[in-house]
Design a protein around this motif. Structure first.
Motif, PDB file in Angstrom:
ATOM      1  N   UNK A 170       0.833  -1.206   0.000  1.00  8.65           N
ATOM      2  CA  UNK A 170       0.000   0.000   0.000  1.00  8.65           C
ATOM      3  C   UNK A 170       0.867   1.256   0.000  1.00  8.65           C
ATOM      4  N   UNK A 171       1.870   1.285   0.852  1.00 15.23           N
ATOM      5  CA  UNK A 171       2.750   2.454   0.924  1.00 15.23           C
ATOM      6  C   UNK A 171       3.536   2.630  -0.372  1.00 15.23           C
ATOM      7  N   UNK A 172       4.014   1.531  -0.948  1.00 15.88           N
ATOM      8  CA  UNK A 172       4.795   1.592  -2.183  1.00 15.88           C
ATOM      9  C   UNK A 172       3.960   2.167  -3.330  1.00 15.88           C
ATOM     10  N   UNK A 173       2.739   1.675  -3.498  1.00 19.90           N
ATOM     11  CA  UNK A 173       1.898   2.166  -4.583  1.00 19.90           C
ATOM     12  C   UNK A 173       1.405   3.578  -4.317  1.00 19.90           C
ATOM     13  N   UNK A 174       1.199   3.926  -3.074  1.00 17.43           N
ATOM     14  CA  UNK A 174       0.785   5.298  -2.758  1.00 17.43           C
ATOM     15  C   UNK A 174       1.868   6.285  -3.149  1.00 17.43           C
ATOM     16  N   UNK A 175       3.125   5.978  -2.835  1.00 16.96           N
ATOM     17  CA  UNK A 175       4.227   6.853  -3.211  1.00 16.96           C
ATOM     18  C   UNK A 175       4.375   6.930  -4.729  1.00 16.96           C
ATOM     19  N   UNK A 176       4.112   5.847  -5.415  1.00 18.03           N
ATOM     20  CA  UNK A 176       4.223   5.853  -6.878  1.00 18.03           C
ATOM     21  C   UNK A 176       3.133   6.716  -7.503  1.00 18.03           C
ATOM     22  N   UNK A 177       1.898   6.584  -7.030  1.00 18.74           N
ATOM     23  CA  UNK A 177       0.796   7.350  -7.605  1.00 18.74           C
ATOM     24  C   UNK A 177       0.927   8.840  -7.339  1.00 18.74           C
ATOM     25  N   UNK A 178       1.569   9.212  -6.260  1.00 20.71           N
ATOM     26  CA  UNK A 178       1.753  10.635  -5.956  1.00 20.71           C
ATOM     27  C   UNK A 178       2.478  11.346  -7.092  1.00 20.71           C
ATOM     28  N   UNK A 179       3.421  10.662  -7.751  1.00 18.04           N
ATOM     29  CA  UNK A 179       4.219  11.290  -8.802  1.00 18.04           C
ATOM     30  C   UNK A 179       3.841  10.835 -10.203  1.00 18.04           C
ATOM     31  N   UNK A 180       3.299   9.640 -10.346  1.00 15.34           N
ATOM     32  CA  UNK A 180       3.087   9.079 -11.686  1.00 15.34           C
ATOM     33  C   UNK A 180       1.765   9.492 -12.305  1.00 15.34           C
ATOM     34  N   UNK A 181       0.759   9.790 -11.498  1.00 16.41           N
ATOM     35  CA  UNK A 181      -0.563  10.125 -12.019  1.00 16.41           C
ATOM     36  C   UNK A 181      -0.863  11.576 -11.689  1.00 16.41           C
ATOM     37  N   UNK A 182      -0.884  12.484 -12.672  1.00 15.71           N
ATOM     38  CA  UNK A 182      -1.163  13.893 -12.383  1.00 15.71           C
ATOM     39  C   UNK A 182      -2.635  14.103 -12.033  1.00 15.71           C
ATOM     40  N   UNK A 183      -2.879  15.084 -11.182  1.00 17.12           N
ATOM     41  CA  UNK A 183      -4.263  15.393 -10.790  1.00 17.12           C
ATOM     42  C   UNK A 183      -5.081  15.898 -11.975  1.00 17.12           C
ATOM     43  N   UNK A 184      -4.440  16.585 -12.917  1.00 20.63           N
ATOM     44  CA  UNK A 184      -5.172  17.108 -14.076  1.00 20.63           C
ATOM     45  C   UNK A 184      -5.780  15.982 -14.904  1.00 20.63           C
ATOM     46  N   UNK A 185      -5.082  14.854 -14.996  1.00 27.14           N
ATOM     47  CA  UNK A 185      -5.609  13.720 -15.751  1.00 27.14           C
ATOM     48  C   UNK A 185      -6.859  13.157 -15.090  1.00 27.14           C
ATOM     49  N   UNK A 186      -6.839  13.084 -13.771  1.00 27.35           N
ATOM     50  CA  UNK A 186      -8.012  12.580 -13.062  1.00 27.35           C
ATOM     51  C   UNK A 186      -9.179  13.562 -13.158  1.00 27.35           C
ATOM     52  N   UNK A 187      -8.891  14.858 -13.074  1.00 27.25           N
ATOM     53  CA  UNK A 187      -9.951  15.849 -13.201  1.00 27.25           C
ATOM     54  C   UNK A 187     -10.581  15.804 -14.588  1.00 27.25           C
ATOM     55  N   UNK A 188      -9.761  15.592 -15.619  1.00 29.71           N
ATOM     56  CA  UNK A 188     -10.304  15.475 -16.966  1.00 29.71           C
ATOM     57  C   UNK A 188     -11.216  14.260 -17.073  1.00 29.71           C
ATOM     58  N   UNK A 189     -10.836  13.167 -16.428  1.00 27.98           N
ATOM     59  CA  UNK A 189     -11.692  11.992 -16.435  1.00 27.98           C
ATOM     60  C   UNK A 189     -12.995  12.224 -15.704  1.00 27.98           C
TER      61      UNK A 189
END
Length: 292
Positions: A170-189
């Motif tokens: 959980x911690x490993x993937x949380x740290x990865x998503x913080x940098x790999x997935x931009x918030x703008x991409x999620x907002x567009x979705x």
């Protein structure tokens, strides 16, 4: 007609940048890499050499350094003298199920902790990380009592269920998503009408493939090599690979050709997983190194 004084002065070209010289590795670097490679590969090679010999040649002086012709006979003895086929099947089921579950739940929880806003998010994440400070041995007795109450003692369910999700994943993937997935991409979705589950399935999960491959390999290796908990909760009649190896080596006299033959067979699934997913695993490690 303009005079020479009215003409603009010519602009001097910018100074050419000096190219940084590429420093090639020297012979000592290659020597060190070869030494590390040889030291890492020698135990595997030695296991193969011993597993292909007869028992009387294991203690010979000088030692035998080339493979012999007794490998097939030793493999047959391993499966005849122990339930190693059952142990292989149990380890494949346990490791595969735990790996798929850890990758799925870790990516799901990591996405929630990294990109969703809800009350108590930081406190829950701190609680998840704090569980890694609890020694595994501290929970063995209550965990065994719980498995016994469920009627799972001696069954592989008792090995699978406690490892279905890990705090490290959980911690490993949380740290990865913080940098790999931009918030703008999620907002567009979200503007396109995607729910959080659809965002996870169509946006987050494809972006998590490199990190999920690394996490999957580490989880598979940890579950495959786990010895302590299967030894506690399983019986010798229903072993995993590691407990079967312990049984083979626990006699009054140890047949090292038999033990190392079983160990050689036990390393093949791990090598197969790395060969199948090696490109994604190396790509995930390199991507993390470049982003760091």
């Amino acid at each position: 007609m303009t005079s020479l004084l009215d003409r603009p002065a010519p602009v001097a070209p910018p100074p050419a940048r000096r190219k940084r010289a590429v420093r090639l590795p020297g012979p000592w670097t290659y020597a060190a890499l070869i030494a590390v490679l040889a030291g890492s590969a020698f135990p595997v090679y030695w296991s193969l050499v011993v597993s292909s010999q007869t028992p009387d040649k294991v203690d010979s002086v000088p030692p035998v350094l080339v493979p012999g012709g007794n490998l097939a006979a030793n493999i047959a003895r391993v499966f005849d003298q122990s339930d190693f086929a059952l142990a292989l099947w149990n380890s494949i089921v346990v490791s595969g199920t735990i790996t798929l579950s850890v990758v799925f739940f870790s990516t799901l929880a990591g996405f929630a902790f990294a990109k969703l806003r809800f009350r108590g998010r930081s406190a829950l994440m701190l609680l998840v990380v704090a569980t890694q400070a609890v020694p595994t041995e501290l929970g063995v007795i209550p965990l065994y009592m719980m498995m016994s109450d469920f009627g799972w003692a001696g069954e592989i369910h008792a090995v699978i269920v406690p490892g279905l999700v890990t705090a490290f994943g959980v911690f490993f993937m949380r740290q990865y998503f913080e940098r790999a997935v931009p918030d703008e991409l999620l907002e567009a979705g979200r503007m396109d009408g995607c729910s959080s589950i659809r965002l996870y399935w169509h946006v987050v999960l494809p972006a998590a493939r490199p990190a999920a491959a690394v996490l999957g390999l580490f989880t598979f290796m940890q579950a495959w090599n786990d010895f302590f908990w299967p030894l506690v909760v399983l019986t010798p009649e229903n072993p995993t690979v590691q407990t079967a190896l312990s049984t083979l080596a626990s006699g009054y006299t140890t047949d090292y050709t038999l033990v190392l033959t079983a160990a050689t067979i036990g390393t093949l699934p791990v090598l197969a997983v790395f060969l199948l997913f090696g490109r994604q695993i190396v790509g995930g490690i390199m991507q993390g190194a470049l982003k760091g």
